[in-house]
Write a protein that holds these residues in place. Structure first.
Motif, mmCIF file in Angstrom:
data_model
loop_
_atom_site.group_PDB
_atom_site.id
_atom_site.type_symbol
_atom_site.label_atom_id
_atom_site.label_comp_id
_atom_site.label_asym_id
_atom_site.label_seq_id
_atom_site.Cartn_x
_atom_site.Cartn_y
_atom_site.Cartn_z
ATOM 1 N N THR A 266 -56.099 33.582 27.860
ATOM 2 C CA THR A 266 -56.807 34.351 28.461
ATOM 3 C C THR A 266 -56.303 35.106 29.822
ATOM 4 O O THR A 266 -55.394 33.967 30.368
ATOM 5 N N SER A 267 -56.128 36.196 30.229
ATOM 6 C CA SER A 267 -55.426 36.691 31.128
ATOM 7 C C SER A 267 -56.312 36.741 32.476
ATOM 8 O O SER A 267 -57.544 36.960 32.384
ATOM 9 N N TYR A 268 -55.802 36.250 33.886
ATOM 10 C CA TYR A 268 -56.471 36.196 34.999
ATOM 11 C C TYR A 268 -56.937 37.669 35.231
ATOM 12 O O TYR A 268 -55.810 38.694 35.183
ATOM 13 N N ARG B 22 -55.114 37.119 43.208
ATOM 14 C CA ARG B 22 -54.248 36.945 41.847
ATOM 15 C C ARG B 22 -52.744 36.251 42.350
ATOM 16 O O ARG B 22 -52.401 35.442 41.489
ATOM 17 N N TYR B 23 -52.375 36.365 43.555
ATOM 18 C CA TYR B 23 -51.373 35.815 43.971
ATOM 19 C C TYR B 23 -51.615 34.192 44.111
ATOM 20 O O TYR B 23 -50.586 33.341 43.788
ATOM 21 N N GLY C 273 -55.702 21.724 38.249
ATOM 22 C CA GLY C 273 -56.141 22.119 36.845
ATOM 23 C C GLY C 273 -57.471 22.303 36.847
ATOM 24 O O GLY C 273 -57.914 23.436 36.254
ATOM 25 N N VAL C 274 -58.484 21.914 37.738
ATOM 26 C CA VAL C 274 -59.802 22.380 37.892
ATOM 27 C C VAL C 274 -59.858 23.699 38.571
ATOM 28 O O VAL C 274 -60.787 24.580 38.242
ATOM 29 N N ILE C 275 -59.027 23.828 39.567
ATOM 30 C CA ILE C 275 -58.868 25.143 40.360
ATOM 31 C C ILE C 275 -58.522 26.304 39.503
ATOM 32 O O ILE C 275 -59.160 27.469 39.418
ATOM 33 N N VAL C 276 -57.395 26.135 38.707
ATOM 34 C CA VAL C 276 -57.273 27.039 37.726
ATOM 35 C C VAL C 276 -58.218 27.505 36.515
ATOM 36 O O VAL C 276 -58.333 28.774 36.462
ATOM 37 N N SER D 286 -62.161 31.019 34.258
ATOM 38 C CA SER D 286 -63.459 30.953 33.730
ATOM 39 C C SER D 286 -64.198 32.093 33.560
ATOM 40 O O SER D 286 -64.600 32.428 32.546
ATOM 41 N N PRO D 287 -64.272 33.193 34.424
ATOM 42 C CA PRO D 287 -65.026 34.374 34.388
ATOM 43 C C PRO D 287 -64.345 35.173 33.361
ATOM 44 O O PRO D 287 -65.143 36.165 32.601
#
Length: 177
Positions: free
Chosen positions: A101-103, A110-111, A165-168, A173-174
């Motif tokens: 999945t791409s952000y 983004r940065y 890991g949670v933050i990523v 997730s959207p």
């Protein structure tokens, strides 16, 4: 004493092998897609939860040892290792069945996302030997002085990897399909 040196050497060899093999195997499997496999889209929130639990258990383990509860500390740390193994298995399974999945965020987010992601990945590789060395100092050799010295480096890095890991996951997730 000689037996301990032999055992320590064997364990160091295994730590080196695992520290190299795990990232290589993950990289190879990450690039392999199982043909016609049903995407395991339900896994990301599960493995993000495991990362969160790892962070909480790491903190609980530090509290336990500061309170002198060595057995609880050991059980919590062993559980953290098992969580990490479970995370890794689910993470690889997800990526072997699903496209990455791409952000989709823009601007400063983004940065921030890519800084967190890259540091998370780099430190997740570095943490493998740190955890194995720290754990072996206590579990196999009962060298609690060395264990404590290694833990001072291992703990904050492992905690960072678990939390990021949670933050990523929360940031990407959207954009899951």
């Amino acid at each position: 004493m000689k037996t301990q040196k032999v055992n320590e050497k064997k364990i160091r060899v295994w730590i080196t092998i695992l520290s190299i093999a795990i990232p290589l195997v993950v990289a190879v499997l990450f690039g392999y897609k199982i043909p016609n496999a049903e995407p395991l889209r339900f896994l990301p929130p599960i493995y993000a939860t495991i990362n969160g639990l790892t962070a909480l258990f790491l903190i609980a383990a530090v509290i336990a040892i500061k309170e002198g509860n060595q057995k609880l500390h050991q059980n919590l740390m062993t559980t953290c290792i098992l969580f990490s193994v479970a995370f890794l298995g689910m993470y690889v399974a997800y990526h072997m069945t699903s496209e990455s999945t791409s952000y989709g965020g823009e601007g400063i987010s983004r940065y921030f996302y890519f800084f967190i992601l890259i540091s998370h990945i780099a430190l997740s590789i570095i943490i493998i030997p740190l955890v194995l060395i720290t754990y072996s100092k206590s579990y196999f050799f009962k060298d609690f002085v060395a264990h404590k010295k290694w833990a001072r480096f291992t703990f904050p890095i492992w905690l960072y990897v678990a939390v990021t890991g949670v933050i990523v996951y929360l940031m990407i997730s959207p954009y899951y399909q």
